[in-house]
Design an enzyme around this catalytic site. Sequence first.
Site, mmCIF file in Angstrom:
data_model
loop_
_atom_site.group_PDB
_atom_site.id
_atom_site.type_symbol
_atom_site.label_atom_id
_atom_site.label_comp_id
_atom_site.label_asym_id
_atom_site.label_seq_id
_atom_site.Cartn_x
_atom_site.Cartn_y
_atom_site.Cartn_z
ATOM 1 N N GLU A 1 45.906 52.184 -22.104
ATOM 2 C CA GLU A 1 46.673 53.513 -22.238
ATOM 3 C C GLU A 1 48.126 53.220 -22.744
ATOM 4 O O GLU A 1 49.212 52.784 -21.845
ATOM 5 C CB GLU A 1 46.468 54.138 -20.939
ATOM 6 C CG GLU A 1 47.380 55.471 -20.991
ATOM 7 C CD GLU A 1 47.148 56.337 -19.667
ATOM 8 O OE1 GLU A 1 46.433 55.850 -18.587
ATOM 9 O OE2 GLU A 1 47.471 57.447 -19.662
ATOM 10 N N GLU B 1 44.688 65.262 -16.470
ATOM 11 C CA GLU B 1 45.635 64.554 -15.405
ATOM 12 C C GLU B 1 46.825 65.605 -15.397
ATOM 13 O O GLU B 1 47.202 66.463 -16.135
ATOM 14 C CB GLU B 1 46.283 63.566 -16.164
ATOM 15 C CG GLU B 1 45.636 62.177 -15.906
ATOM 16 C CD GLU B 1 46.598 60.932 -16.175
ATOM 17 O OE1 GLU B 1 46.598 60.011 -15.553
ATOM 18 O OE2 GLU B 1 47.309 61.234 -17.283
HETATM 19 MN MN MN Z 1 47.259 58.943 -18.653
#
Ligand code: MN
Length: 293
Positions: free
Chosen positions: A152, A246
Amino acid sequence: MTIQLPNKLGVHALVWVGGWSHAECREAIQNTVDAGYDLIEIPALDPSLIDTEHTLATLKEFGIKAACSLGLSFDADINNEDSAIVAKGEAKLMAALDVVAAIEGDYLGGVLFSALGKYSHPATEKSRANSVASLKRLAIAAQAKGITIGLEPVNRYESNLINTIDQAVAMIKDIGEPNVKVHIDIYHMNIEEQDLASPIINNAEHIGYVHIGASHRGGLGSGNVDFDELFGALAKINYKGVITFESFSSAIVHPDLSLALAIWRNLWTENKPMALSARKYMVEHIVRSNNLA
Ligand code: MN
């Protein structure tokens, strides 16, 4: 008629709970199902805190799957020149991989390549090479368990090694294993990329997991991110993987993650309506971008 979405929708556990006691695990999984999500993403910064047997039983009871994510810490960091610190980081990654396998998941993602936090120096050739070597061993171990590894890219204040999707793809080429993908996050892209579409379109075959979040990490539908551009790009590359929401608020505190992500403000208090409206927002964008209506 129910519209068949091309993507499974996930929600990060920190929308619901700050820890992973038996009660918190149950509350998080129950809330995930009640809000209509298909998957929960469980933070595994300390893999030893997850009771995998209880977690798996609870996931099965409610009929959903889980993914795991983490960022390393500075004292256990594979992006370091010190082999002892690298070894600690790699051991943590292997422990997290064991957690994913034990809860019958197929995905481990996040800031696996470095510590999650602000470095006071750039990455070096040697620290990057150490990270590549550890991730190659992790990826090979993951292949035997049918698990995909996601890198990520995060903003410059949260890693010195991979801040853009292009950098993640370069790392993946150096690792050279087929089960390593890019885990994109629009919150970070909004800070570091030229735009929200071209990095996705140019690296289409490498995109393996998506995090959706507002520019301030609060609820969806506020903030300054152009979600039409993002969902349009995902539709254009025919992305069929997981999309996980998120969001972080000082209302829910994880002992390590909240500090690493600099969650100082209260962006929401009521998580249930916030998560419901986030899912609705995602579905509307996916339906429109893919002309499913
Ligand atoms: Mn993230």
